[in-house]
Design a protein around this motif. Structure first.
Motif, PDB file in Angstrom:
ATOM      1  N   SER A  38       0.954  -1.276  -0.056  1.00 57.26           N
ATOM      2  CA  SER A  38       0.038   0.012  -0.047  1.00 57.26           C
ATOM      3  C   SER A  38       0.784   1.335  -0.060  1.00 57.26           C
ATOM      4  CB  SER A  38      -0.982  -0.004   1.118  1.00 57.26           C
ATOM      5  OG  SER A  38      -0.288  -0.016   2.496  1.00 57.26           O
ATOM      6  N   GLY A  39       2.113   1.206   0.679  1.00 53.36           N
ATOM      7  CA  GLY A  39       2.832   2.232   0.468  1.00 53.36           C
ATOM      8  C   GLY A  39       3.377   2.600  -0.972  1.00 53.36           C
ATOM      9  N   ARG A  43       3.532   6.397  -2.883  1.00 55.05           N
ATOM     10  CA  ARG A  43       4.643   6.488  -3.423  1.00 55.05           C
ATOM     11  C   ARG A  43       4.271   6.806  -5.082  1.00 55.05           C
ATOM     12  NH1 ARG A  43       9.890   4.966  -1.344  1.00 55.05           N
ATOM     13  NH2 ARG A  43       9.555   4.330   0.909  1.00 55.05           N
ATOM     14  N   ARG A  95      11.198   4.072  -5.381  1.00 59.70           N
ATOM     15  CA  ARG A  95      11.998   3.805  -3.920  1.00 59.70           C
ATOM     16  C   ARG A  95      12.822   4.788  -3.469  1.00 59.70           C
ATOM     17  NH1 ARG A  95       8.475   0.171  -3.185  1.00 59.70           N
ATOM     18  NH2 ARG A  95       8.871   1.005  -1.187  1.00 59.70           N
ATOM     19  N   SER A 104       4.802  10.197   2.344  1.00 56.49           N
ATOM     20  CA  SER A 104       4.349  10.370   3.787  1.00 56.49           C
ATOM     21  C   SER A 104       3.639  11.583   4.219  1.00 56.49           C
ATOM     22  CB  SER A 104       5.680  10.126   4.693  1.00 56.49           C
ATOM     23  OG  SER A 104       5.531  10.790   6.029  1.00 56.49           O
ATOM     24  N   ALA A 107       0.232  11.161   2.569  1.00 53.78           N
ATOM     25  CA  ALA A 107      -0.638  10.163   3.418  1.00 53.78           C
ATOM     26  C   ALA A 107      -1.075  10.837   4.536  1.00 53.78           C
ATOM     27  CB  ALA A 107       0.369   8.926   3.608  1.00 53.78           C
ATOM     28  N   ARG A 113      -6.182   9.799   1.656  1.00 53.26           N
ATOM     29  CA  ARG A 113      -6.499   8.475   2.211  1.00 53.26           C
ATOM     30  C   ARG A 113      -7.806   7.984   1.853  1.00 53.26           C
ATOM     31  NH1 ARG A 113      -2.063   7.205   5.246  1.00 53.26           N
ATOM     32  NH2 ARG A 113      -2.928   5.326   5.626  1.00 53.26           N
ATOM     33  N   ARG A 134       0.827   0.667   6.726  1.00 52.45           N
ATOM     34  CA  ARG A 134       0.805   1.133   8.136  1.00 52.45           C
ATOM     35  C   ARG A 134      -0.736   1.117   8.760  1.00 52.45           C
ATOM     36  NH1 ARG A 134       4.646   1.971   5.745  1.00 52.45           N
ATOM     37  NH2 ARG A 134       6.379   3.538   6.043  1.00 52.45           N
ATOM     38  N   ASP A 135      -1.683   1.057   8.022  1.00 50.79           N
ATOM     39  CA  ASP A 135      -3.042   0.964   8.504  1.00 50.79           C
ATOM     40  C   ASP A 135      -4.059  -0.191   7.925  1.00 50.79           C
ATOM     41  OD1 ASP A 135      -3.203   1.933   5.935  1.00 50.79           O
ATOM     42  OD2 ASP A 135      -4.696   3.498   6.385  1.00 50.79           O
ATOM     43  N   MET A 136      -3.203  -1.340   7.408  1.00 50.00           N
ATOM     44  CA  MET A 136      -3.802  -2.240   6.683  1.00 50.00           C
ATOM     45  C   MET A 136      -4.922  -2.961   7.734  1.00 50.00           C
ATOM     46  SD  MET A 136      -2.813  -2.552   3.618  1.00 50.00           S
ATOM     47  CE  MET A 136      -3.162  -0.761   3.854  1.00 50.00           C
ATOM     48  N   ARG A 184      10.195  10.638   9.199  1.00 48.72           N
ATOM     49  CA  ARG A 184       9.071  10.029   8.378  1.00 48.72           C
ATOM     50  C   ARG A 184       8.027   9.296   9.487  1.00 48.72           C
ATOM     51  NH1 ARG A 184       8.557   6.159   4.192  1.00 48.72           N
ATOM     52  NH2 ARG A 184      10.597   5.829   3.787  1.00 48.72           N
ATOM     53  N   ASP A 188       4.143   9.782  10.400  1.00 43.30           N
ATOM     54  CA  ASP A 188       3.365   8.559  10.028  1.00 43.30           C
ATOM     55  C   ASP A 188       2.536   8.233  11.337  1.00 43.30           C
ATOM     56  OD1 ASP A 188       4.051   8.647   7.479  1.00 43.30           O
ATOM     57  OD2 ASP A 188       5.211   6.881   7.627  1.00 43.30           O
ATOM     58  N   ARG A 191       0.012  11.369  12.925  1.00 37.79           N
ATOM     59  CA  ARG A 191      -1.049  11.979  12.249  1.00 37.79           C
ATOM     60  C   ARG A 191      -2.435  11.533  12.728  1.00 37.79           C
ATOM     61  NH1 ARG A 191       0.548   8.142   7.362  1.00 37.79           N
ATOM     62  NH2 ARG A 191      -0.653   6.485   8.053  1.00 37.79           N
TER      63      ARG A 191
END
Ligand code: DC
Length: 252
Positions: A38-39, A43, A95, A104, A107, A113, A134-136, A184, A188, A191
Motif C-alpha cells: 500500500s505504500g 509513492r 524507492r 508520507s 498520506a 487516504r 501502516r493501516d492495513m 517520516r 506517520d 498524524r
C-alpha cells in the motif's frame, strides 16, 4: 442468495524498514496469494505529481490523480516487487527517499487516504491477499484473517534501508537517512488520519534479529490454523479477538 465469503487477508503493518515488504512478498509467494504494497500507492501518487511538476502537497491535484490511480504489485523472490502504475512498471523509481518523504506527507491528508481506500480494497481477491502498510489492520481490512505488526530497532531499520537503497543504485548518506526515517516515522505515527499504530488484535513481532524467511515462517504458522478454522466456518474472516492466537499479541 448467500453472499460468497470474502477472500482471506494477511495484514502486515509497521514502520519503515521493519521488513514488511520483504516478508510480505515471501508470504504472498509461498501462499500463492495476491500482494498489495500500500505504500507503493502513496509513492506512486507522489511520483506522478512530481512528474507533472505539481507541488506534491497540493490536495486538489493529488485527489484528481488519486481517483484514477491503478496500482498492481507483483511479488518477486528477491523482494523487489514490480509495481505497475497504469500498467507500467515504475517500481525502481518509487524507492527513492525523496519520493518516500513526499508519499508520507500526502498520506497525512485524510481526503487523499479516503480517495485510495477503494483501490486498496479492490486488491482483496481469491485466493487471498497479503497487504502491507501502516493501516492495513486498523482501517483498510479491519476484518483481516491475521494482523501482524512488525517492529525493529531504529538502528536495524536504517541499516536495512541503507542496504536496499545502495543495491538499487541510489547514493545515500547514512546520517541523512537516519534523520529522514526518524522524521517520516514520527509523521506517520502522529498524524490524525489512520496513524501508524498496531491494531488491538495484532500480533507484534520484533524482526531486529530475525532473517526474512524466519519471520515469514512464523507468520505462516500463525495464519494456517486461522485459515482452517475460517474455512470450516464458511467465511474468510476470523474474529481474532475471540481467537486463542491473540494471546501471543506483543509477546513474540
Ligand atoms: O512503506 P513505504 O515506505 O513505501 O510507505 C511510504 C509512505 O506512505 C509512508 O511514509 C507512509 C505512507 N503509507 C501510509 O500512510 N499508509 C500505508 N498503508 C502505507 C504507506
Amino acid at each position: 442468495m448467500k453472499t460468497p465469503p470474502k477472500a482471506p487477508v494477511l495484514c502486515l503493518d509497521g514502520p519503515s524498514g521493519s521488513g514488511k515488504g520483504a516478508v510480505g512478498q515471501r508470504c504472498a509467494l509461498r501462499l500463492g496469494w495476491h500482494y498489495l504494497d500500500s505504500g507503493a500507492i502513496y509513492r506512486a501518487l507522489a511520483y506522478r505529481l512530481r512528474q507533472a511538476g505539481v507541488d506534491p502537497v497540493d490536495e486538489r491535484a493529488a485527489l484528481a490523480i488519486a481517483g484514477t490511480l491503478e496500482v498492481e504489485c507483483l511479488p518477486r523472490p528477491d523482494d523487489s516487487a514490480a509495481v505497475l502504475v497504469q500498467g507500467v512498471d515504475v517500481g525502481a523509481a518509487l524507492r527513492s527517499e525523496d519520493v518516500g518523504d513526499t508519499a508520507s506527507r500526502l498520506a497525512a491528508d485524510a481526503a487523499v487516504r479516503d480517495a485510495v481506500l477503494a483501490a486498496q480494497r479492490r486488491a482483496r481477491r481469491p485466493p487471498g491477499l497479503v497487504a502491507d502498510g501502516r493501516d492495513m489492520g486498523t482501517t483498510v481490512f479491519p476484518d483481516a484473517t491475521l494482523k501482524i505488526f512488525l517492529t525493529a530497532s531504529l538502528q536495524v531499520r536504517v541499516q536495512r534501508r541503507y542496504k536496499q537503497l545502495k543495491l538499487k543504485g541510489f547514493s545515500v548518506n547514512l546520517p541523512d537517512l537516519f534523520r529522514t526515517i526518524q522524521e517520516r516515522d514520527a509523521r506517520d505515527a502522529r498524524r490524525r488520519a489512520s496513524p501508524l499504530v498496531a491494531a488491538e488484535d495484532a500480533v507484534t513481532l520484533d524482526t531486529s534479529d530475525l532473517e526474512i524467511d524466519e519471520v515469514a515462517s512464523r507468520i505462516l504458522d500463525l495464519l494456517q490454523p486461522r485459515l482452517v478454522r475460517t474455512r470450516a466456518h464458511g467465511t474468510g474472516i476470523a474474529n481474532a479477538s475471540a481467537d486463542t492466537d491473540s494471546r501471543d499479541s506483543g509477546k513474540s
